[in-house]
Design a protein around this motif. Structure first.
Motif, PDB file in Angstrom:
ATOM      1  N   THR A  79       0.821  -1.200   0.000  1.00 46.53           N
ATOM      2  CA  THR A  79       0.000   0.000   0.000  1.00 46.53           C
ATOM      3  C   THR A  79       0.858   1.254   0.000  1.00 46.53           C
ATOM      4  O   THR A  79       1.917   1.290   0.641  1.00 46.53           O
ATOM      5  N   GLN A  80       0.424   2.265  -0.738  1.00 44.84           N
ATOM      6  CA  GLN A  80       1.165   3.530  -0.777  1.00 44.84           C
ATOM      7  C   GLN A  80       0.813   4.351   0.459  1.00 44.84           C
ATOM      8  O   GLN A  80      -0.359   4.465   0.816  1.00 44.84           O
ATOM      9  N   VAL A  81       1.831   4.927   1.058  1.00 44.76           N
ATOM     10  CA  VAL A  81       1.597   5.762   2.243  1.00 44.76           C
ATOM     11  C   VAL A  81       2.329   7.087   2.101  1.00 44.76           C
ATOM     12  O   VAL A  81       3.281   7.209   1.335  1.00 44.76           O
ATOM     13  N   ILE A  82       1.858   8.050   2.886  1.00 40.29           N
ATOM     14  CA  ILE A  82       2.572   9.313   2.990  1.00 40.29           C
ATOM     15  C   ILE A  82       2.998   9.476   4.446  1.00 40.29           C
ATOM     16  O   ILE A  82       2.350   8.932   5.348  1.00 40.29           O
ATOM     17  N   ALA A  83       4.100  10.182   4.653  1.00 40.47           N
ATOM     18  CA  ALA A  83       4.553  10.426   6.020  1.00 40.47           C
ATOM     19  C   ALA A  83       3.625  11.475   6.627  1.00 40.47           C
ATOM     20  O   ALA A  83       3.492  12.577   6.087  1.00 40.47           O
ATOM     21  N   LYS A  84       2.960  11.131   7.714  1.00 40.53           N
ATOM     22  CA  LYS A  84       2.024  12.076   8.337  1.00 40.53           C
ATOM     23  C   LYS A  84       2.790  13.293   8.866  1.00 40.53           C
ATOM     24  O   LYS A  84       3.850  13.144   9.475  1.00 40.53           O
ATOM     25  N   ARG A  85       2.232  14.472   8.613  1.00 37.87           N
ATOM     26  CA  ARG A  85       2.855  15.660   9.178  1.00 37.87           C
ATOM     27  C   ARG A  85       2.278  15.934  10.561  1.00 37.87           C
ATOM     28  O   ARG A  85       2.947  16.383  11.464  1.00 37.87           O
ATOM     29  N   ASP A  86       1.002  15.649  10.705  1.00 42.81           N
ATOM     30  CA  ASP A  86       0.305  15.909  11.958  1.00 42.81           C
ATOM     31  C   ASP A  86      -0.124  14.550  12.535  1.00 42.81           C
ATOM     32  O   ASP A  86      -0.701  13.737  11.811  1.00 42.81           O
ATOM     33  N   PRO A  87       0.154  14.310  13.819  1.00 43.31           N
ATOM     34  CA  PRO A  87      -0.199  12.997  14.382  1.00 43.31           C
ATOM     35  C   PRO A  87      -1.687  12.658  14.232  1.00 43.31           C
ATOM     36  O   PRO A  87      -2.050  11.491  14.144  1.00 43.31           O
ATOM     37  N   LEU A  88      -2.534  13.695  14.208  1.00 42.66           N
ATOM     38  CA  LEU A  88      -3.971  13.430  14.170  1.00 42.66           C
ATOM     39  C   LEU A  88      -4.543  13.551  12.753  1.00 42.66           C
ATOM     40  O   LEU A  88      -5.764  13.629  12.565  1.00 42.66           O
ATOM     41  N   GLU A  89      -3.666  13.589  11.754  1.00 37.82           N
ATOM     42  CA  GLU A  89      -4.104  13.691  10.359  1.00 37.82           C
ATOM     43  C   GLU A  89      -5.176  12.648  10.035  1.00 37.82           C
ATOM     44  O   GLU A  89      -5.099  11.506  10.512  1.00 37.82           O
ATOM     45  N   ARG A  90      -6.145  13.046   9.207  1.00 36.30           N
ATOM     46  CA  ARG A  90      -7.291  12.161   8.967  1.00 36.30           C
ATOM     47  C   ARG A  90      -7.008  11.173   7.840  1.00 36.30           C
ATOM     48  O   ARG A  90      -7.592  11.246   6.760  1.00 36.30           O
ATOM     49  N   VAL A  91      -6.086  10.272   8.107  1.00 37.37           N
ATOM     50  CA  VAL A  91      -5.787   9.187   7.150  1.00 37.37           C
ATOM     51  C   VAL A  91      -5.734   7.881   7.942  1.00 37.37           C
ATOM     52  O   VAL A  91      -5.511   7.890   9.154  1.00 37.37           O
ATOM     53  N   ILE A 111      -5.186   1.162  11.090  1.00 33.28           N
ATOM     54  CA  ILE A 111      -6.045   1.658  12.171  1.00 33.28           C
ATOM     55  C   ILE A 111      -6.617   3.000  11.703  1.00 33.28           C
ATOM     56  O   ILE A 111      -5.859   3.923  11.404  1.00 33.28           O
ATOM     57  N   GLU A 112      -7.918   3.076  11.625  1.00 29.89           N
ATOM     58  CA  GLU A 112      -8.581   4.299  11.181  1.00 29.89           C
ATOM     59  C   GLU A 112      -8.233   5.468  12.102  1.00 29.89           C
ATOM     60  O   GLU A 112      -8.124   5.271  13.324  1.00 29.89           O
ATOM     61  N   TYR A 113      -8.131   6.679  11.553  1.00 30.53           N
ATOM     62  CA  TYR A 113      -7.790   7.828  12.410  1.00 30.53           C
ATOM     63  C   TYR A 113      -8.829   8.019  13.514  1.00 30.53           C
ATOM     64  O   TYR A 113      -8.514   8.409  14.626  1.00 30.53           O
ATOM     65  N   SER A 114     -10.079   7.679  13.181  1.00 31.44           N
ATOM     66  CA  SER A 114     -11.140   7.882  14.173  1.00 31.44           C
ATOM     67  C   SER A 114     -11.041   6.872  15.322  1.00 31.44           C
ATOM     68  O   SER A 114     -11.592   7.094  16.388  1.00 31.44           O
ATOM     69  N   ASP A 115     -10.354   5.766  15.118  1.00 30.14           N
ATOM     70  CA  ASP A 115     -10.221   4.742  16.163  1.00 30.14           C
ATOM     71  C   ASP A 115      -8.929   4.875  16.962  1.00 30.14           C
ATOM     72  O   ASP A 115      -8.769   4.233  17.997  1.00 30.14           O
ATOM     73  N   LEU A 116      -7.995   5.675  16.468  1.00 30.81           N
ATOM     74  CA  LEU A 116      -6.664   5.720  17.090  1.00 30.81           C
ATOM     75  C   LEU A 116      -6.677   6.704  18.267  1.00 30.81           C
ATOM     76  O   LEU A 116      -6.904   7.904  18.061  1.00 30.81           O
ATOM     77  N   ALA A 124       2.797   6.279   9.089  1.00 27.00           N
ATOM     78  CA  ALA A 124       2.427   5.978   7.701  1.00 27.00           C
ATOM     79  C   ALA A 124       0.928   6.141   7.470  1.00 27.00           C
ATOM     80  O   ALA A 124       0.127   5.402   8.039  1.00 27.00           O
ATOM     81  N   GLY A 125       0.546   7.114   6.653  1.00 24.67           N
ATOM     82  CA  GLY A 125      -0.870   7.340   6.339  1.00 24.67           C
ATOM     83  C   GLY A 125      -1.207   6.750   4.980  1.00 24.67           C
ATOM     84  O   GLY A 125      -0.564   7.056   3.975  1.00 24.67           O
ATOM     85  N   SER A 126      -2.223   5.910   4.937  1.00 22.81           N
ATOM     86  CA  SER A 126      -2.577   5.247   3.675  1.00 22.81           C
ATOM     87  C   SER A 126      -3.288   6.225   2.734  1.00 22.81           C
ATOM     88  O   SER A 126      -4.129   7.011   3.157  1.00 22.81           O
ATOM     89  N   ILE A 127      -2.952   6.148   1.452  1.00 23.53           N
ATOM     90  CA  ILE A 127      -3.679   6.954   0.467  1.00 23.53           C
ATOM     91  C   ILE A 127      -4.534   6.067  -0.438  1.00 23.53           C
ATOM     92  O   ILE A 127      -4.973   6.479  -1.511  1.00 23.53           O
ATOM     93  N   ALA A 128      -4.753   4.841   0.004  1.00 24.88           N
ATOM     94  CA  ALA A 128      -5.710   3.945  -0.666  1.00 24.88           C
ATOM     95  C   ALA A 128      -5.304   3.581  -2.090  1.00 24.88           C
ATOM     96  O   ALA A 128      -6.139   3.491  -2.984  1.00 24.88           O
ATOM     97  N   ALA A 153      -2.413 -10.868   4.499  1.00 27.62           N
ATOM     98  CA  ALA A 153      -1.464 -10.978   3.392  1.00 27.62           C
ATOM     99  C   ALA A 153      -0.097 -11.399   3.913  1.00 27.62           C
ATOM    100  O   ALA A 153       0.318 -10.988   4.998  1.00 27.62           O
ATOM    101  N   ASN A 154       0.597 -12.197   3.141  1.00 29.05           N
ATOM    102  CA  ASN A 154       1.976 -12.512   3.475  1.00 29.05           C
ATOM    103  C   ASN A 154       2.885 -11.375   3.024  1.00 29.05           C
ATOM    104  O   ASN A 154       2.692 -10.816   1.941  1.00 29.05           O
ATOM    105  N   ASN A 155       3.842 -11.041   3.887  1.00 27.05           N
ATOM    106  CA  ASN A 155       4.880 -10.051   3.554  1.00 27.05           C
ATOM    107  C   ASN A 155       4.343  -8.693   3.119  1.00 27.05           C
ATOM    108  O   ASN A 155       4.919  -8.045   2.250  1.00 27.05           O
ATOM    109  N   ALA A 156       3.227  -8.248   3.706  1.00 23.36           N
ATOM    110  CA  ALA A 156       2.674  -6.951   3.314  1.00 23.36           C
ATOM    111  C   ALA A 156       3.700  -5.840   3.560  1.00 23.36           C
ATOM    112  O   ALA A 156       4.437  -5.883   4.544  1.00 23.36           O
ATOM    113  N   VAL A 157       3.762  -4.885   2.664  1.00 22.20           N
ATOM    114  CA  VAL A 157       4.688  -3.756   2.837  1.00 22.20           C
ATOM    115  C   VAL A 157       3.990  -2.438   2.514  1.00 22.20           C
ATOM    116  O   VAL A 157       2.974  -2.417   1.830  1.00 22.20           O
ATOM    117  N   VAL A 158       4.589  -1.353   3.017  1.00 27.18           N
ATOM    118  CA  VAL A 158       4.162  -0.015   2.619  1.00 27.18           C
ATOM    119  C   VAL A 158       5.246   0.582   1.722  1.00 27.18           C
ATOM    120  O   VAL A 158       6.422   0.218   1.838  1.00 27.18           O
TER     121      VAL A 158
END
Ligand code: UTP
Length: 464
Positions: A267-279, A292-297, A315-319, A378-383
């Motif tokens: 999965t592609q991720v971006i480095a979060k700038r803000d700990p509470l970023e909505r990703v 882990i969804e931002y709303s659950d963290l 790591a914030g997922s960009i789907a 998944a086996n060996n999942a990576v970002v």
């Protein structure tokens, strides 16, 4: 009598209101309503409603969460180089082992566009739609590798017919008909958030909503798309969302890292700038990657830092994912499918007096599946970390909102095009609007062959 039979189904769950208008309906409408009611698993709905406030024990997971394995933009510690990744990806692309899957079944409520979101004209100059831009990227990639990349488009009942008509009216934007497969996702009943009663959309119609982007898994199997990719010898699916025109479809580095890591889900991720970023936060817990969804963290977990000051959960997922057909097949053919999550959203409905109500705040519970719930299996999942300015410009909101508006997306598209032009030695003003058709160049490398060094661009320009 049909009504009595239905009442027997509904009564144990307090859902008799669904027949409130029964006596006023014609025979066809009655039959249609009966079919809809019979298709609902009311026991399951009641269980989910009961458990609606029972948060999964995310804190326990989040406290143990570590950074997921993967590839950073700062490549010093990456196990493979970008060059190795590109080479490996090209082999697999030339062998025709990739297909693209775009999920386009969402209702696009925030954008407020009355057609499927893929029909939104987003090209800064060309006004090309999202669908056209995606398809042109696929056509150009297929040409580049000399192998077809079939496209699977997921719609929902809300977007299906219009999407098909749109593709037909435009000759699929040049994609051969055997390279485009449109399949429709399922729906779930919508509940009143207070009472758990199923809402009515009309006197003879239950309110339903698409079952989330994770509905792709079941729909892919049910529609025959899974059998179709297998028949074609496809091994990997490049999955993306319709609302991101920057997505680098089947991009070499991402695909190559997936292959070199032996990953089944990347999965592609971006480095979060803000700990509470909505990703969605991609983490590793006990050797398994998950989101882990931002709303659950919990906030304190989100704010945790490493000794060097960087965010522990970074790591914030960009789907944007690559997933192996084998993984999809393993899960899609299981009995359960992916779990449902509960979302509180607005839903229009018909009240007891038969009036249509347009709520102004969330009144309903919708059930959604998330595709990233495949990741722990998944086996060996990576970002793979990407630069958001080059890879991610989601169209979510209508003009006037603070972010993710059509204007913001167009600005980002033009900024990326300027960046490529400068990389190949052209001179472009900082505010000059430029757009590059995917058919002209898919990246700076292809652009270099077509735009001479030293070219000066001062006017809005379309390269197509
Ligand atoms: P979003 O969750 O952003 O939803 O979907 P949306 O429909 O685009 O917009 P809102 O929330 O109603 O304003 C992200 C991606 O997942 C797809 C969407 O089409 C979009 O590409 N999606 C979402 C589906 O295909 N099916 C769904 O049930 C939900």
């Amino acid at each position: 009598m049909m009504k009595d039979r239905l009442l027997e189904i509904l009564k144990p769950y307090g859902q008799e209101h669904l027949l409130a208008f029964w006596d006023r309906l014609g025979p066809d409408q009655q039959r249609s309503l009966a079919r809809q009611i019979e298709a609902v698993d009311f026991l399951q709905l009641a269980r989910w409603f009961e458990g609606r406030n029972r948060q999964a024990d995310v804190r326990r997971l989040a406290e143990r969460a570590a950074a997921p394995p993967g590839f950073r933009l700062d490549a010093a510690k990456n196990p493979f180089t970008a060059e190795q990744a590109r080479r490996r990806a090209v082999e697999e692309l030339c062998a025709g082992r990739l297909a693209a899957v775009v999920v386009a079944g969402g209702q696009g409520t925030r954008l407020g566009f009355e057609h499927p979101k893929g029909m939104f004209p987003i090209g800064p100059i060309s006004k090309k739609t999202l669908f056209q831009i995606h398809i042109e990227k696929i056509i150009a990639a297929a040409r580049r590798y000399g192998a077809a990349i079939p496209l699977y488009v997921m719609t929902s009942p809300a977007t299906h017919d219009e999407t098909i008509a749109f593709f037909d009216a435009h000759g699929r934007f040049g994609l051969p008909s055997d390279q485009l497969v449109v399949f429709c996702q399922g729906t779930m009943p919508v509940l009143d958030a207070e009472t758990g009663r199923v809402l009515l959309d009309a006197p003879d119609r239950l309110a339903v909503s698409p079952d989330g982007h994770g509905g792709m898994l079941a729909a892919f199997e049910r529609s025959g798309a899974l059998a179709d990719v297998r028949r074609r010898g496809i091994r990997h699916l490049f999955y993306f969302q319709v609302d991101n025109p920057l997505v680098d479809i089947c991009g070499q580095e991402f695909v190559g890292y997936h292959l070199l890591a032996g990953s089944e889900f990347s999965t592609q991720v971006i480095a979060k700038r803000d700990p509470l970023e909505r990703v969605g936060n991609v983490v590793e817990v006990d050797g398994r990657s998950m989101v882990i969804e931002y709303s659950d963290l919990p906030d304190d977990c989100a704010r945790r830092r490493n000794p060097d000051g960087s965010l522990a959960i970074w790591a914030g997922s960009i789907a944007v994912h690559v997933m192996d057909v084998e993984l999809v097949a393993r899960r899609a053919e299981g009995v359960e499918g992916l779990p449902f999550h509960i979302a509180r959203k607005k839903a229009t409905y018909v009240d007891a007096a038969g009036r249509r109500v347009e709520p102004t705040s969330p009144n309903a519970i919708k059930f959604e599946r998330f595709i990233f719930d495949l990741m722990p299996e998944a086996n060996n999942a990576v970002v793979v970390e990407v630069d958001p300015s080059r890879a991610f410009a989601p169209l979510k909101n209508a003009s006037g909102a603070s972010e993710d508006t059509p204007e913001a997306v167009r600005r980002q598209m033009a900024a990326l095009a300027r960046d490529w032009l400068r990389q190949v030695g052209a001179e472009v003003g900082d505010r000059t609007v430029v757009e590059i058709s995917p058919l002209f160049a898919l990246d700076a490398e292809q652009l270099a062959a077509r735009v001479p060094r030293g070219t000066r661009i001062a006017e809005p320009s379309y390269f197509g």
